[in-house]
Scaffold this motif. Structure first.
Motif, PDB file in Angstrom:
ATOM      1  N   UNK A 200      14.294 -40.974 -18.302  1.00  0.00           N
ATOM      2  CA  UNK A 200      15.544 -41.508 -17.787  1.00  0.00           C
ATOM      3  C   UNK A 200      16.771 -40.897 -18.434  1.00  0.00           C
ATOM      4  N   UNK A 201      16.573 -40.069 -19.472  1.00  0.00           N
ATOM      5  CA  UNK A 201      17.703 -39.485 -20.194  1.00  0.00           C
ATOM      6  C   UNK A 201      17.955 -38.029 -19.815  1.00  0.00           C
ATOM      7  N   UNK A 202      17.331 -37.571 -18.727  1.00  0.00           N
ATOM      8  CA  UNK A 202      17.604 -36.224 -18.247  1.00  0.00           C
ATOM      9  C   UNK A 202      16.622 -35.168 -18.676  1.00  0.00           C
ATOM     10  N   UNK A 203      15.619 -35.540 -19.482  1.00  0.00           N
ATOM     11  CA  UNK A 203      14.606 -34.575 -19.890  1.00  0.00           C
ATOM     12  C   UNK A 203      13.488 -34.517 -18.852  1.00  0.00           C
ATOM     13  N   UNK A 220      16.150 -29.294 -19.556  1.00  0.00           N
ATOM     14  CA  UNK A 220      17.231 -29.746 -20.411  1.00  0.00           C
ATOM     15  C   UNK A 220      18.531 -29.491 -19.671  1.00  0.00           C
ATOM     16  N   UNK A 221      19.344 -30.532 -19.553  1.00  0.00           N
ATOM     17  CA  UNK A 221      20.517 -30.431 -18.699  1.00  0.00           C
ATOM     18  C   UNK A 221      20.066 -30.355 -17.256  1.00  0.00           C
ATOM     19  N   UNK A 237      -3.436 -26.845 -18.250  1.00  0.00           N
ATOM     20  CA  UNK A 237      -2.987 -28.232 -18.318  1.00  0.00           C
ATOM     21  C   UNK A 237      -2.863 -28.772 -16.910  1.00  0.00           C
ATOM     22  N   UNK A 238      -3.217 -30.053 -16.715  1.00  0.00           N
ATOM     23  CA  UNK A 238      -3.210 -30.630 -15.382  1.00  0.00           C
ATOM     24  C   UNK A 238      -2.288 -31.836 -15.227  1.00  0.00           C
ATOM     25  N   UNK A 239      -1.942 -32.520 -16.315  1.00  0.00           N
ATOM     26  CA  UNK A 239      -1.053 -33.677 -16.192  1.00  0.00           C
ATOM     27  C   UNK A 239      -0.316 -33.874 -17.506  1.00  0.00           C
ATOM     28  N   UNK A 240       0.831 -34.572 -17.424  1.00  0.00           N
ATOM     29  CA  UNK A 240       1.650 -34.824 -18.602  1.00  0.00           C
ATOM     30  C   UNK A 240       2.310 -36.180 -18.456  1.00  0.00           C
ATOM     31  N   UNK A 241       2.484 -36.869 -19.575  1.00  0.00           N
ATOM     32  CA  UNK A 241       3.147 -38.179 -19.569  1.00  0.00           C
ATOM     33  C   UNK A 241       4.221 -38.203 -20.649  1.00  0.00           C
ATOM     34  N   UNK A 242       5.437 -38.616 -20.253  1.00  0.00           N
ATOM     35  CA  UNK A 242       6.573 -38.754 -21.162  1.00  0.00           C
ATOM     36  C   UNK A 242       6.562 -40.176 -21.732  1.00  0.00           C
ATOM     37  N   UNK A 243       6.161 -40.324 -22.975  1.00  0.00           N
ATOM     38  CA  UNK A 243       6.165 -41.636 -23.600  1.00  0.00           C
ATOM     39  C   UNK A 243       7.553 -41.974 -24.133  1.00  0.00           C
ATOM     40  N   UNK A 244       8.253 -40.961 -24.623  1.00  0.00           N
ATOM     41  CA  UNK A 244       9.629 -41.081 -25.098  1.00  0.00           C
ATOM     42  C   UNK A 244      10.171 -39.658 -25.224  1.00  0.00           C
ATOM     43  N   UNK A 245      11.483 -39.494 -25.433  1.00  0.00           N
ATOM     44  CA  UNK A 245      12.011 -38.127 -25.581  1.00  0.00           C
ATOM     45  C   UNK A 245      11.345 -37.336 -26.704  1.00  0.00           C
ATOM     46  N   UNK A 246      10.784 -38.024 -27.693  1.00  0.00           N
ATOM     47  CA  UNK A 246      10.144 -37.343 -28.808  1.00  0.00           C
ATOM     48  C   UNK A 246       8.633 -37.510 -28.824  1.00  0.00           C
ATOM     49  N   UNK A 247       8.061 -37.940 -27.671  1.00  0.00           N
ATOM     50  CA  UNK A 247       6.615 -38.114 -27.645  1.00  0.00           C
ATOM     51  C   UNK A 247       6.105 -37.965 -26.219  1.00  0.00           C
ATOM     52  N   UNK A 248       5.200 -37.005 -26.011  1.00  0.00           N
ATOM     53  CA  UNK A 248       4.570 -36.794 -24.713  1.00  0.00           C
ATOM     54  C   UNK A 248       3.161 -36.269 -24.941  1.00  0.00           C
ATOM     55  N   UNK A 249       2.320 -36.408 -23.924  1.00  0.00           N
ATOM     56  CA  UNK A 249       0.945 -35.940 -24.019  1.00  0.00           C
ATOM     57  C   UNK A 249       0.593 -35.195 -22.741  1.00  0.00           C
ATOM     58  N   UNK A 250      -0.028 -34.028 -22.898  1.00  0.00           N
ATOM     59  CA  UNK A 250      -0.496 -33.230 -21.763  1.00  0.00           C
ATOM     60  C   UNK A 250      -1.995 -33.019 -21.907  1.00  0.00           C
ATOM     61  N   UNK A 251      -2.709 -33.036 -20.770  1.00  0.00           N
ATOM     62  CA  UNK A 251      -4.171 -32.919 -20.810  1.00  0.00           C
ATOM     63  C   UNK A 251      -4.644 -31.785 -19.912  1.00  0.00           C
ATOM     64  N   UNK A 252      -5.747 -31.180 -20.315  1.00  0.00           N
ATOM     65  CA  UNK A 252      -6.338 -30.085 -19.551  1.00  0.00           C
ATOM     66  C   UNK A 252      -7.624 -29.629 -20.195  1.00  0.00           C
ATOM     67  N   UNK A 253      -7.854 -28.313 -20.225  1.00  0.00           N
ATOM     68  CA  UNK A 253      -9.090 -27.800 -20.786  1.00  0.00           C
ATOM     69  C   UNK A 253      -8.998 -26.320 -21.100  1.00  0.00           C
ATOM     70  N   UNK A 254     -10.109 -25.768 -21.573  1.00  0.00           N
ATOM     71  CA  UNK A 254     -10.187 -24.356 -21.933  1.00  0.00           C
ATOM     72  C   UNK A 254     -11.475 -23.781 -21.365  1.00  0.00           C
ATOM     73  N   UNK A 255     -11.349 -22.763 -20.514  1.00  0.00           N
ATOM     74  CA  UNK A 255     -12.516 -22.093 -19.960  1.00  0.00           C
ATOM     75  C   UNK A 255     -13.249 -21.315 -21.043  1.00  0.00           C
TER      76      UNK A 255
END
Length: 375
Positions: A200-203, A220-221, A237-255
């Motif tokens: 919600x802060x523009x990120x 940014x901006x 990577x296949x999905x990402x979640x913004x928990x806060x401006x300083x915390x996010x998690x992305x998930x995927x894999x490695x062939x």
């Protein structure tokens, strides 16, 4: 769709159909169980037609949940994108107006508010599909900046802003709406974006891969720019979640050269990405959500125990597995997406069940987090 898919899209082929985006590649996870205080609720179905699958879900409230997917997944000419809504007591499909050709499949859904819900996917007319809902009806949105052959995989929305991601040709593509203005951004180099998240802060963060490694873009901006990630050859990577401006998690894999896929979970601290330790055998990850307090849930399937509903949790320290009850009948449950409802402390996941005959049935699974139960 008839175009050739890259290896990273991982398609199922049957009867001439390429079922894209439902089955990202495998990943691995820590098999340690979580507390028994957390419990699965009874699984349900939205009752899509024969061979139905749900690919994404978003929860506005306990009585306002949206899911999207596809019906008749094995018939390329008859397949139909589906939007379905939970009103607190029952699921009901919602049609899309102003659309003579129809959606072939819908991959992603996001809610900026109870009266602004977005869905993206593929249209039968060859154009990427974009629809917006008011809370009771949906209308197809035609954006002149999108062309035949463009591909949309994910969407995110907050009040006043929306972003959809995918690719154009071999380049990552990001479509944004800010107020009444549309903007299309193509990142340099090759790649595809699959997931996107906005704050919600523009990120904003968008994730995918270049074909040889993971890809992340940051907003940014008003500008999207590719940013550095840990070097992971063969990673995606296949999905990402913004928990806060300083915390996010992305998930995927490695062939791996063996054909197997190892897990890839990346954590964002607002400045840089770091890799989260996870292990396991043939566990496939699809989606991620969080409670905005540092706890995350990741949806997927454990192919060594495919009959059980399966999630991972991550609390900032360890990745742990959450499993539902197994079935006596042979089946595979793939949970494609996940959303968290803070009001009830409940995690909702959607996907499909494949039986021994290869028949698809859409599935909704609910998981009550520790210390909270759904009314």
């Amino acid at each position: 769709m008839t175009r050739r898919l890259p290896r990273r899209a991982l398609a199922l082929c049957a009867g001439g159909l390429l079922l894209t985006a439902f089955l990202p590649p495998a990943a691995h996870a820590d098999p340690r169980p979580v507390s028994a205080a957390e419990a699965w609720q009874a699984p349900t179905s939205t009752r899509l037609s024969t061979d139905g699958s749900l690919s994404d879900v978003v929860g506005v409230s306990a009585s306002d949940i949206w899911a999207v997917g596809q019906e008749s997944v094995w018939d390329i000419w008859q397949s139909r994108g589906a939007i379905t809504h939970w009103n607190g007591s029952a699921w009901a499909e919602v049609g899309i107006r102003n659309d003579p050709t129809g959606a072939g499949l819908l991959r992603s859904v996001a809610a900026a508010s109870p009266t602004q819900v977005w869905a993206v996917g593929e249209g039968h007319d060859g154009l990427p599909y974009l629809a917006v809902g008011s809370g009771s009806t949906f209308d197809r949105v035609v954006v002149d900046k999108l062309h035949v052959g463009d591909w949309l995989a994910g969407v995110a929305a907050v009040p006043g802003r929306m972003a959809a991601v995918g690719r154009r040709g071999e380049q990552p593509l990001i479509l944004t709406q800010n107020g009444a203005k549309w903007k299309l951004t193509q990142l340099r180099g090759k790649g595809t974006l699959y997931g996107v998240a906005l704050s919600g802060k523009g990120d904003g963060l968008a994730v995918g891969d270049t074909g040889t490694g993971p890809l992340v873009a940051r907003l940014t901006g008003n500008r999207w720019k590719q940013i550095s990630v840990p070097a992971v050859p063969g990673g995606y990577l296949r999905d990402v979640y913004f928990d806060s401006p300083k915390r996010a998690l992305a998930v995927g894999g490695v062939y791996q050269s063996s054909g197997e896929v190892n897990p890839l979970i990346l954590s964002w601290n607002g400045k840089r990405w770091s890799r989260v330790k996870a292990s396991g055998d043939d566990v496939r990850l699809y989606g991620v959500t969080g409670d905005r307090k540092g706890r995350f849930w990741i949806s997927g399937v454990d192919m060594e125990r495919p009959g059980e509903a399966f999630l991972l949790t991550y609390d900032g320290h360890a990745v742990k597995a959450v499993r539902g009850a197994d079935s006596a009948a042979p089946r595979t449950i793939r949970l494609q997406s996940v959303t968290y409802l803070a009001s009830t402390g409940t995690v909702w996941t959607v996907g499909h069940v494949v039986d021994a005959s290869g028949r698809y049935t859409d599935v909704v699974e609910r998981f009550g987090a520790a210390g909270r139960t759904e009314p």
